[in-house]
Design a protein around this motif. Structure first.
Motif, short mmCIF file in Angstrom:
data_model
loop_
_atom_site.label_atom_id
_atom_site.label_comp_id
_atom_site.label_asym_id
_atom_site.label_seq_id
_atom_site.Cartn_x
_atom_site.Cartn_y
_atom_site.Cartn_z
N ILE A 170 -39.38 -66.90 -1.17
CA ILE A 170 -39.68 -67.49 -2.48
C ILE A 170 -41.16 -67.81 -2.60
O ILE A 170 -41.79 -67.59 -3.64
N THR A 171 -41.75 -68.32 -1.52
CA THR A 171 -43.18 -68.64 -1.55
C THR A 171 -44.02 -67.38 -1.70
O THR A 171 -45.02 -67.36 -2.43
N ASP A 174 -44.37 -66.06 -5.24
CA ASP A 174 -45.22 -66.84 -6.14
C ASP A 174 -46.48 -66.07 -6.52
O ASP A 174 -46.91 -66.08 -7.68
N SER A 179 -45.69 -69.10 -11.03
CA SER A 179 -44.93 -70.31 -10.73
C SER A 179 -44.79 -71.14 -12.00
O SER A 179 -45.80 -71.67 -12.49
N SER A 228 -36.10 -76.08 -3.36
CA SER A 228 -37.35 -75.58 -2.79
C SER A 228 -38.35 -76.70 -2.59
O SER A 228 -38.30 -77.74 -3.27
N GLN A 233 -40.69 -73.94 -8.17
CA GLN A 233 -40.09 -72.88 -7.37
C GLN A 233 -38.60 -73.17 -7.17
O GLN A 233 -38.21 -74.32 -6.99
N SER A 238 -35.98 -67.47 -8.61
CA SER A 238 -36.56 -66.26 -8.02
C SER A 238 -35.57 -65.11 -8.05
O SER A 238 -35.94 -63.96 -8.35
#
Length: 291
Positions: A170-171, A174, A179, A228, A233, A238
């Motif tokens: 997920i990061t 971004d 985001s 998250s 996020q 996502s």
């Protein structure tokens, strides 16, 4: 001897142990509503979510909701432990344990105390059973308590490892989709590249990610409630962004090959459908169309 208490205690123990087995060790979705884990996971979510709606500040609301997963795990573990202690105490009481020791007394309270010290392997020794049946139950309970502790110690790291793997993906999304993430931003940034087909490796990676989410979140539904770590996020957001991106590529975006998009769309849709069924969620037919 009290046969009814003996049978009730045995049923409670088997029920709790079977629920723990299905929740922790059985790697598949298990139906059934009369389970302690269902109470800790879903029934508590209703009042917790309604309380969160009263919090006006979004950061505070997100922080409040973030505590739910940990609360549910602790509630479930406490519920299992207390139920097992009560179940063994009922069996001791029903079998007539005939406790001996300094200040020994008869009654369910004394049996519950001895059951608790045995289950948590305290080994105080101030009370001990005299009958053969009660001694056998004591040995079984001590083994059950030791095994329960070992399973719990193994359960928590597995949860956090799966959570960490999910959050890594997920990061990384971004920087591609913004985001909060959106399909429009993802496609725009792909076309900023000299080769728009840089999207295909990303979708290939998310094909694997969706498979991991499907496997881990079906095996451990509590992961669905872990939020998250960063603002704007969300694992669900996502996943929906990837679905939207695949849908746009499939219907036709000039310069992009739809083959990988079809594969990723299939597994992402599969993950969302199965997780919706696990959490007993129904689609919102009145919601606004995103695309």
């Amino acid at each position: 001897m009290r046969p009814l208490a003996l049978v009730a205690g045995a049923v409670l123990i088997v029920w709790v142990l079977w629920d723990a087995f299905e929740t922790i060790l059985l790697p598949r979705r298990v139906p059934g509503s009369l389970r302690p884990s269902r109470f800790a996971l879903r029934w508590l979510w209703g009042p917790w979510g309604r309380v969160s709606e009263l919090i006006g500040s979004r950061p505070r609301r997100e922080g409040f909701l973030a505590y739910y997963a940990l609360l549910a795990i602790l509630t479930l573990l406490i519920l299992w432990a207390v139920s097992l202690v009560v179940g063994f105490a009922a069996m001791h009481w029903g079998a007539g344990s005939r406790l001996a020791g300094p200040g020994a007394s008869e009654g369910f309270a004394a049996d519950a105390y001895m059951s608790g010290t045995t289950f948590f392997t305290l080994g105080l020794g101030d009370l001990h059973p005299m009958s053969h049946a009660a001694r056998l139950l004591t040995v079984i309970e001590a083994g059950t308590g030791f095994g329960f502790l070992a399973v719990v110690i193994a359960y928590v790291p597995v949860i956090y490892q799966a959570f960490s793997r999910r959050e890594t993906r997920i990061t990384m999304l971004d920087e591609w989709a913004g985001s909060p993430p959106s399909a429009a931003v993802l496609l725009r940034r792909c076309f900023e590249s000299a080769d728009p087909n840089v999207l295909s490796p990303l979708l290939k990676e998310w094909e694997t990610a969706c498979s991991e989410i499907l496997e881990s979140h079906l095996s451990y539904p509590i992961l669905c409630y872990f939020r998250s770590q960063h603002d704007n996020q969300s694992w669900l957001g996502s996943l929906v962004t990837i679905l939207d991106t695949c849908a746009l590529v499939i219907v036709g975006v000039d310069g992009l090959d739809p083959f990988q998009a079809r594969l990723t769309f299939a597994i992402a849709r599969h993950a969302l459908v199965d997780l919706s069924q696990t959490l007993a969620l129904r689609p919102n037919a009145e919601g606004d169309a995103r695309l």
